[in-house]
Design a protein around this motif. Structure first.
Motif, PDB file in Angstrom:
ATOM      1  N   ARG A 163      33.684 -23.771 -57.912  1.00 25.19           N
ATOM      2  CA  ARG A 163      33.636 -23.127 -56.596  1.00 25.19           C
ATOM      3  C   ARG A 163      32.642 -21.956 -56.629  1.00 25.19           C
ATOM      4  O   ARG A 163      32.657 -21.155 -57.554  1.00 25.19           O
ATOM      5  CB  ARG A 163      35.019 -22.635 -56.190  1.00 25.19           C
ATOM      6  CG  ARG A 163      35.076 -22.018 -54.777  1.00 25.19           C
ATOM      7  CD  ARG A 163      36.494 -21.717 -54.364  1.00 25.19           C
ATOM      8  NE  ARG A 163      37.283 -22.934 -54.266  1.00 25.19           N
ATOM      9  CZ  ARG A 163      37.301 -23.746 -53.217  1.00 25.19           C
ATOM     10  NH1 ARG A 163      36.558 -23.466 -52.159  1.00 25.19           N
ATOM     11  NH2 ARG A 163      38.045 -24.826 -53.230  1.00 25.19           N
ATOM     12  N   VAL A 164      31.802 -21.878 -55.602  1.00 17.15           N
ATOM     13  CA  VAL A 164      30.874 -20.759 -55.454  1.00 17.15           C
ATOM     14  C   VAL A 164      31.140 -20.091 -54.113  1.00 17.15           C
ATOM     15  O   VAL A 164      31.575 -20.729 -53.155  1.00 17.15           O
ATOM     16  CB  VAL A 164      29.403 -21.210 -55.553  1.00 17.15           C
ATOM     17  CG1 VAL A 164      29.088 -21.690 -56.963  1.00 17.15           C
ATOM     18  CG2 VAL A 164      29.085 -22.315 -54.545  1.00 17.15           C
ATOM     19  N   GLU A 165      30.889 -18.773 -54.069  1.00 14.68           N
ATOM     20  CA  GLU A 165      31.259 -18.000 -52.883  1.00 14.68           C
ATOM     21  C   GLU A 165      30.090 -17.533 -52.030  1.00 14.68           C
ATOM     22  O   GLU A 165      30.261 -17.237 -50.851  1.00 14.68           O
ATOM     23  CB  GLU A 165      32.078 -16.760 -53.282  1.00 14.68           C
ATOM     24  CG  GLU A 165      33.495 -17.058 -53.739  1.00 14.68           C
ATOM     25  CD  GLU A 165      33.594 -17.300 -55.237  1.00 14.68           C
ATOM     26  OE1 GLU A 165      32.748 -16.773 -55.974  1.00 14.68           O
ATOM     27  OE2 GLU A 165      34.511 -18.027 -55.658  1.00 14.68           O
ATOM     28  N   ASN A 166      28.886 -17.475 -52.614  1.00 13.46           N
ATOM     29  CA  ASN A 166      27.774 -16.935 -51.841  1.00 13.46           C
ATOM     30  C   ASN A 166      26.459 -17.312 -52.487  1.00 13.46           C
ATOM     31  O   ASN A 166      26.400 -17.588 -53.696  1.00 13.46           O
ATOM     32  CB  ASN A 166      27.880 -15.403 -51.754  1.00 13.46           C
ATOM     33  CG  ASN A 166      27.137 -14.843 -50.562  1.00 13.46           C
ATOM     34  OD1 ASN A 166      26.585 -15.574 -49.746  1.00 13.46           O
ATOM     35  ND2 ASN A 166      27.112 -13.521 -50.457  1.00 13.46           N
ATOM     36  N   THR A 167      25.396 -17.316 -51.697  1.00 16.47           N
ATOM     37  CA  THR A 167      24.064 -17.470 -52.255  1.00 16.47           C
ATOM     38  C   THR A 167      23.607 -16.122 -52.806  1.00 16.47           C
ATOM     39  O   THR A 167      24.078 -15.075 -52.372  1.00 16.47           O
ATOM     40  CB  THR A 167      23.048 -17.932 -51.202  1.00 16.47           C
ATOM     41  OG1 THR A 167      22.919 -16.911 -50.197  1.00 16.47           O
ATOM     42  CG2 THR A 167      23.482 -19.234 -50.545  1.00 16.47           C
ATOM     43  N   ARG A 168      22.692 -16.158 -53.746  1.00 22.37           N
ATOM     44  CA  ARG A 168      22.053 -14.923 -54.167  1.00 22.37           C
ATOM     45  C   ARG A 168      21.105 -14.446 -53.069  1.00 22.37           C
ATOM     46  O   ARG A 168      20.831 -15.148 -52.088  1.00 22.37           O
ATOM     47  CB  ARG A 168      21.279 -15.143 -55.468  1.00 22.37           C
ATOM     48  CG  ARG A 168      22.168 -15.344 -56.679  1.00 22.37           C
ATOM     49  CD  ARG A 168      22.890 -14.060 -57.065  1.00 22.37           C
ATOM     50  NE  ARG A 168      22.010 -13.133 -57.773  1.00 22.37           N
ATOM     51  CZ  ARG A 168      22.389 -11.926 -58.173  1.00 22.37           C
ATOM     52  NH1 ARG A 168      23.607 -11.476 -57.898  1.00 22.37           N
ATOM     53  NH2 ARG A 168      21.552 -11.144 -58.823  1.00 22.37           N
ATOM     54  N   SER A 169      20.566 -13.269 -53.226  1.00 23.94           N
ATOM     55  CA  SER A 169      19.678 -12.683 -52.234  1.00 23.94           C
ATOM     56  C   SER A 169      18.542 -13.632 -51.878  1.00 23.94           C
ATOM     57  O   SER A 169      17.967 -14.301 -52.746  1.00 23.94           O
ATOM     58  CB  SER A 169      19.100 -11.375 -52.783  1.00 23.94           C
ATOM     59  OG  SER A 169      17.984 -10.959 -52.028  1.00 23.94           O
ATOM     60  N   ILE A 170      18.191 -13.647 -50.595  1.00 24.45           N
ATOM     61  CA  ILE A 170      17.093 -14.487 -50.140  1.00 24.45           C
ATOM     62  C   ILE A 170      15.778 -14.096 -50.813  1.00 24.45           C
ATOM     63  O   ILE A 170      14.886 -14.934 -50.997  1.00 24.45           O
ATOM     64  CB  ILE A 170      16.979 -14.421 -48.608  1.00 24.45           C
ATOM     65  CG1 ILE A 170      16.121 -15.572 -48.074  1.00 24.45           C
ATOM     66  CG2 ILE A 170      16.426 -13.077 -48.151  1.00 24.45           C
ATOM     67  CD1 ILE A 170      16.182 -15.701 -46.569  1.00 24.45           C
ATOM     68  N   ALA A 171      15.659 -12.829 -51.210  1.00 24.77           N
ATOM     69  CA  ALA A 171      14.442 -12.378 -51.889  1.00 24.77           C
ATOM     70  C   ALA A 171      14.267 -13.049 -53.238  1.00 24.77           C
ATOM     71  O   ALA A 171      13.150 -13.122 -53.766  1.00 24.77           O
ATOM     72  CB  ALA A 171      14.463 -10.858 -52.065  1.00 24.77           C
ATOM     73  N   GLU A 172      15.368 -13.561 -53.832  1.00 20.49           N
ATOM     74  CA  GLU A 172      15.303 -14.221 -55.128  1.00 20.49           C
ATOM     75  C   GLU A 172      15.171 -15.729 -55.013  1.00 20.49           C
ATOM     76  O   GLU A 172      14.957 -16.415 -56.019  1.00 20.49           O
ATOM     77  CB  GLU A 172      16.567 -13.909 -55.935  1.00 20.49           C
ATOM     78  CG  GLU A 172      16.790 -12.442 -56.223  1.00 20.49           C
ATOM     79  CD  GLU A 172      18.109 -12.202 -56.938  1.00 20.49           C
ATOM     80  OE1 GLU A 172      18.702 -13.179 -57.443  1.00 20.49           O
ATOM     81  OE2 GLU A 172      18.559 -11.051 -56.989  1.00 20.49           O
TER      82      GLU A 172
END
Length: 401
Positions: free
Chosen positions: A330-339
């Motif tokens: 399970r994952v909860e969020n994407t990393r920053s769009i800048a990355e």
């Protein structure tokens, strides 16, 4: 007949290809970029091996663009994966097909190809102006901020190829969105694509196994099952297999607050075979040794079993086998769009005519990642950026008011 003057804004792959196409069509071309040098994201992508396209059949390549296929198909039909390889070869950069079907320059790096490309553009008379940051319109003219102050330029047609919002330090900072919005151009919000994901690991995982690759697994999401590998990070997971599923995971997170990627840790064996192998293990053998001897799992894979399925040690052989073939990550969020490697979002397709011209601003064309499409890694991003740049550049060179 007066030679048409075409302005190209953005000196990444889409912009440089637009410049080449317009120059080939007989136009005078000037390229502008805000950075001190051109192709910075292109060069960054090439540091670990520049994946310029994919060798799979063209029909399969088209399918990688999913919802945007119908909009991109004309440009991609005019500049296919094979055409990308031919184009590179004519620059003096030969290519090879890797084991995954991805296509790379023989030299692997992006810098030799970019140098050869810029040399060709120079021979075509293409002028490149760096340190020119576009800040908007003044009537029909384009306004640029430069080290010497503001300057204005007028063109017969313009191609915008600024890119999206990932890796802003390399130039794709989406600063163009505000002036476009002021002209009434609808922009879909940018979202991370081909990105890493976050989850709350225990200290055991984040401190001991961060940076460890998880190899030879099959991961399944709404996009189906795919073999490959990924990497455990202190904050979650990243790597090629994660990027391949990123669109499905991101969409699920936006809809439900989290997403599940199902892992088959032993794709070479059936549930029945695994259950039998576990059944042969003596009851006194530790769970760690059972995983290693019966399933060949140790290190990071064994750690993931303990982390993601703490009840696994108590399961009967068949239930344990099923668990190892369908372990939920399970994952909860994407990393920053800048990355992120790339983005979804940008100028919506309804704002663009079949020639990539903005319907509300005649003579103004768009190309590359500033349009609302996305694709997985594997050379597809670069192929479509170049294809749309080429198509828009030709259309701009031939456009008449």
């Amino acid at each position: 007949m007066t030679q048409r003057h075409i302005g190209i804004l953005g000196a990444g792959p889409a912009g440089l290809m637009a410049a080449e196409a317009a120059a080939n069509a007989g136009a005078r071309v000037t390229v502008f970029d805000a950075m001190p040098s051109v192709g910075r994201k292109f060069l960054m992508a090439g540091k670990s091996g520049l994946n310029i396209t994919h060798s799979e059949p063209h029909e399969a390549l088209l399918g990688r663009f999913r919802a945007s296929r119908a909009r991109l198909e004309t440009a991609l039909n005019a500049f296919t994966g094979d055409d990308v390889r031919t184009w590179a070869d004519r620059l003096g950069v030969s290519t090879f097909v890797g084991s995954s079907g991805r296509v790379f320059p023989d030299v692997m790096k992006g810098s030799p190809l970019l140098r050869a490309w810029l040399k060709r553009l120079d021979a075509q008379g293409v002028a490149i102006r760096t340190r020119h940051r576009w800040i908007g319109w003044a009537g029909e003219k384009l306004v640029f901020a430069t080290p010497e102050g503001e300057v204005q330029h007028a063109f017969d047609a313009v191609v915008f190829a600024f890119g999206g919002a990932s890796w802003p330090r390399l130039g794709s900072d989406a600063a163009w969105v505000a002036p476009f919005s002021e002209r009434g151009i609808e922009i879909a919000a940018f979202r991370a694509a081909n990105c890493a994901f976050e989850r709350g690991w225990s200290p055991f995982i984040s401190e001991r196994f961060a940076g460890h690759p998880v190899k030879s697994v099959v991961a399944t999401s709404a996009l189906g099952g795919m073999p490959g590998e990924f990497v455990v990070t202190p904050y979650g997971v990243e790597g090629s297999l994660i990027y391949a599923h990123s669109a499905a995971l991101r969409d699920a997170i936006e809809a439900d607050g989290s997403a599940v990627l199902t892992l088959d840790l032993v794709p070479g064996r059936s549930v029945e075979r695994l259950a039998a192998d576990f059944g042969r293990q003596p009851s006194k053998v530790s769970f760690t040794n059972r995983l290693r001897k019966a399933a060949g799992l140790d290190g990071v894979k064994a750690a993931l079993v303990r982390e993601l399925a703490p009840e696994a040690a108590q399961l009967a052989p068949e239930a344990l086998a099923i668990m190892l073939k369908s372990l939920p990550l399970r994952v909860e969020n994407t990393r920053s769009i800048a990355e992120a490697i790339s983005v979804a979002g940008g100028v919506v397709w309804d704002e663009i005519d079949p020639n990539y011209m903005l319907k509300k601003i005649p003579g103004t064309f768009v190309a590359g990642e500033m349009i609302d499409w996305e694709a997985p890694t594997g050379g597809y991003l670069l192929t479509a950026s170049m294809a749309t740049g080429r198509y828009a550049g030709l259309a701009a060179a031939h456009w008449e008011p």
